[in-house]
Write an enzyme that holds these catalytic residues in place. Structure first.
Site, short mmCIF file in Angstrom:
data_model
loop_
_atom_site.label_atom_id
_atom_site.label_comp_id
_atom_site.label_asym_id
_atom_site.label_seq_id
_atom_site.Cartn_x
_atom_site.Cartn_y
_atom_site.Cartn_z
N GLU A 82 1.74 -4.67 -4.59
CA GLU A 82 2.03 -3.72 -5.58
C GLU A 82 3.40 -4.06 -6.40
O GLU A 82 3.61 -3.53 -7.65
CB GLU A 82 2.17 -2.37 -5.27
CG GLU A 82 0.72 -1.82 -4.78
CD GLU A 82 0.31 -2.24 -3.47
OE1 GLU A 82 0.81 -2.96 -2.90
OE2 GLU A 82 -0.33 -1.16 -2.75
N HIS A 108 0.44 0.15 7.79
CA HIS A 108 -0.42 -1.12 7.97
C HIS A 108 -1.51 -0.80 9.25
O HIS A 108 -1.80 -1.89 10.03
CB HIS A 108 0.26 -2.48 8.23
CG HIS A 108 0.78 -2.79 6.98
ND1 HIS A 108 1.74 -2.42 6.28
CD2 HIS A 108 0.39 -3.87 6.38
CE1 HIS A 108 1.95 -3.15 5.30
NE2 HIS A 108 1.26 -4.17 5.11
N GLU A 119 5.17 0.62 4.41
CA GLU A 119 3.92 1.20 4.07
C GLU A 119 2.90 1.15 5.33
O GLU A 119 3.17 -0.04 6.15
CB GLU A 119 3.30 0.22 2.88
CG GLU A 119 2.16 0.25 2.65
CD GLU A 119 1.66 -0.84 1.54
OE1 GLU A 119 1.88 -1.83 2.11
OE2 GLU A 119 1.06 -0.39 0.73
N GLU A 158 -2.50 -10.82 7.54
CA GLU A 158 -1.34 -9.98 7.97
C GLU A 158 -1.31 -9.83 9.43
O GLU A 158 -0.33 -10.30 10.23
CB GLU A 158 -1.17 -8.69 7.43
CG GLU A 158 -0.71 -8.94 5.61
CD GLU A 158 -0.47 -7.59 5.19
OE1 GLU A 158 0.26 -7.40 4.49
OE2 GLU A 158 -1.03 -6.54 5.42
N HIS A 165 -5.34 -5.99 3.29
CA HIS A 165 -4.40 -5.22 3.81
C HIS A 165 -4.57 -4.80 5.11
O HIS A 165 -5.67 -4.19 5.72
CB HIS A 165 -4.28 -3.99 3.02
CG HIS A 165 -3.08 -2.82 3.35
ND1 HIS A 165 -1.79 -3.16 3.14
CD2 HIS A 165 -3.20 -1.70 4.11
CE1 HIS A 165 -1.04 -2.14 3.65
NE2 HIS A 165 -1.92 -1.30 4.52
N HIS A 195 4.41 -7.88 -0.73
CA HIS A 195 3.72 -6.74 -1.20
C HIS A 195 3.04 -6.67 -2.66
O HIS A 195 3.75 -6.56 -3.48
CB HIS A 195 5.03 -5.27 -0.93
CG HIS A 195 4.28 -4.23 -1.27
ND1 HIS A 195 3.08 -3.35 -0.60
CD2 HIS A 195 4.54 -2.80 -2.48
CE1 HIS A 195 3.03 -2.15 -1.29
NE2 HIS A 195 3.75 -1.89 -2.17
N ASP A 214 5.11 -5.98 5.49
CA ASP A 214 5.17 -6.81 4.27
C ASP A 214 6.69 -7.53 4.26
O ASP A 214 6.83 -8.65 4.02
CB ASP A 214 5.12 -5.76 3.19
CG ASP A 214 3.69 -5.48 2.81
OD1 ASP A 214 2.91 -5.80 3.74
OD2 ASP A 214 3.09 -4.70 1.89
ZN ZN Z 1 0.94 -5.82 3.94
MN MN Z 2 1.87 -4.04 1.19
#
Ligand code: ZN
Ligand code: MN
Length: 254
Positions: A121, A35, A33, A179, A174, A119, A44
Site C-alpha cells: 500500500e 500478518h 500490520e 512472506e 499477504h 508494504h 513488512d
Molecule cells: Zn506483508
Molecule cells: Mn503489508
C-alpha cells in the site's frame, strides 16, 4: 567501522564515510500490520530491512533505520484496518517522512538513496515523498533516488518453483508463501508454523467499497494459504533478491 547499519555508527564515523566516497543509503519501509496468526505485526519492515541488509553488504552500502509504519492496510492486499494491532499512518504522514528523509540524506552528502519497500500500500506515497523531496532540493541537487518493491526482483522461474500450483499474484500474497518462507529464512524464531491457517484464498470482487466490507476478508487475515512455505524457498528467494537488488543499484548508480 564496517557495519552496514547507519544507526550503529557515530556521527563522526558516518561523516567520514559520507565525505570519502558516499555509500548508497538504503532506507527500508514497512508497516505495522496483521500478518495472520503465524507471523509478527512487523513482518513488512523486518523483511524490507533484511533484504536491504543483504543487498547493502554486497555493495558496501549503508542501511538506515526502517520507516516502520505504513499507509493504511487495504482489505484486498493487507486485510484492512479492522484488525487489532494494524497501526497505520495517513498518506500525508508517510509522504512527509519520505520527503524529510530525502532532504536529510542529501544534506549529509548522500548521492544515492534507495527506498526498499516491503508494504504494497505504500508505493505511490513513497513516490510522492521522493518527488516532493527532490523538488525541495532543486535541480542542482546531487542526490538520485531509487524506489523498489523487493518482490519485483523475484524471477519467473523462482516463482514457478515456489508455487508449483500457480502463483496467486502479489496482492493475495499477504502473510502467505513468499512472506512466510522469507521469515522462516531471516527470522525463524518469529514464525509459528503450527498456527498457519488452512483456508481457501480470498475471493474479492473487482471493486472496493467504503466503509470496507470486513466479511470479504478471511477471519485469520491471511489472503491465500501459507501452506507450502519452507525455509528452503525462503533462502532461495533471499539469495535471488540480494543479488538482483544489488545489481540494479550498481547498474543505475555505479
Ligand atoms: Zn506483508
Ligand atoms: Mn503489508
Amino acid at each position: 567501522m564496517s557495519t552496514i547499519w547507519m544507526n550503529q555508527l557515530s556521527w563522526v564515523d558516518y561523516e567520514a564515510r559520507m565525505q570519502r566516497d558516499p555509500p548508497a543509503v538504503l532506507l527500508p519501509v514497512g508497516a505495522l500490520e496483521q500478518h495472520g496468526p503465524h507471523l509478527p505485526l512487523g513482518t513488512d519492515g523486518l523483511l524490507s530491512a533484511a533484504v536491504a541488509a543483504d543487498a547493502a553488504a554486497r555493495i558496501g552500502a549503508l542501511v538506515a533505520p526502517t520507516l516502520s509504519y505504513g499507509y493504511k492496510s487495504q482489505p484486498k492486499c493487507g486485510g484492512g484496518q479492522h484488525f487489532c494491532g494494524t497501526t497505520s499512518v495517513d498518506a500525508a504522514t508517510l509522504i512527509g517522512s519520505v520527503r524529510d528523509a530525502v532532504r536529510e540524506f542529501a544534506r549529509h552528502g548522500a548521492t544515492r538513496l534507495v527506498i526498499v519497500n516491503g508494504h504494497y500500500e505504500n508505493q505511490w506515497f513513497l513516490t510522492e515523498g521522493i518527488d516532493l523531496g527532490l523538488r525541495d532540493l532543486g535541480p542542482s541537487a546531487k542526490l538520485q533516488v531509487m524506489r523498489l518493491e523487493y518482490w519485483d526482483f523475484l524471477t519467473e522461474s523462482t516463482l514457478a518453483s515456489v508455487f508449483p500450483d500457480g502463483f496467486p499474484g502479489y496482492a493475495l500474497e499477504h502473510a502467505a508463501v513468499i512472506e512466510t518462507s522469507l521469515m522462516l529464512h531471516y527470522h525463524p524464531s518469529l514464525v509459528r508454523v503450527d498456527l498457519i491457517p488452512d483456508e481457501p484464498p480470498a475471493d474479492f470482487p473487482p471493486y472496493d467499497v467504503y466503509p470496507t466490507r470486513k466479511h470479504w476478508v478471511p477471519l485469520s487475515g491471511v489472503l491465500s494459504s501459507a501452506r507450502g512455505s519452507t525455509v528452503e524457498k525462503g533462502a532461495a528467494m533471499a539469495a535471488e533478491l540480494s543479488v538482483r537488488i544489488a545489481a540494479a543499484i550498481t547498474h543505475e548508480f555505479g
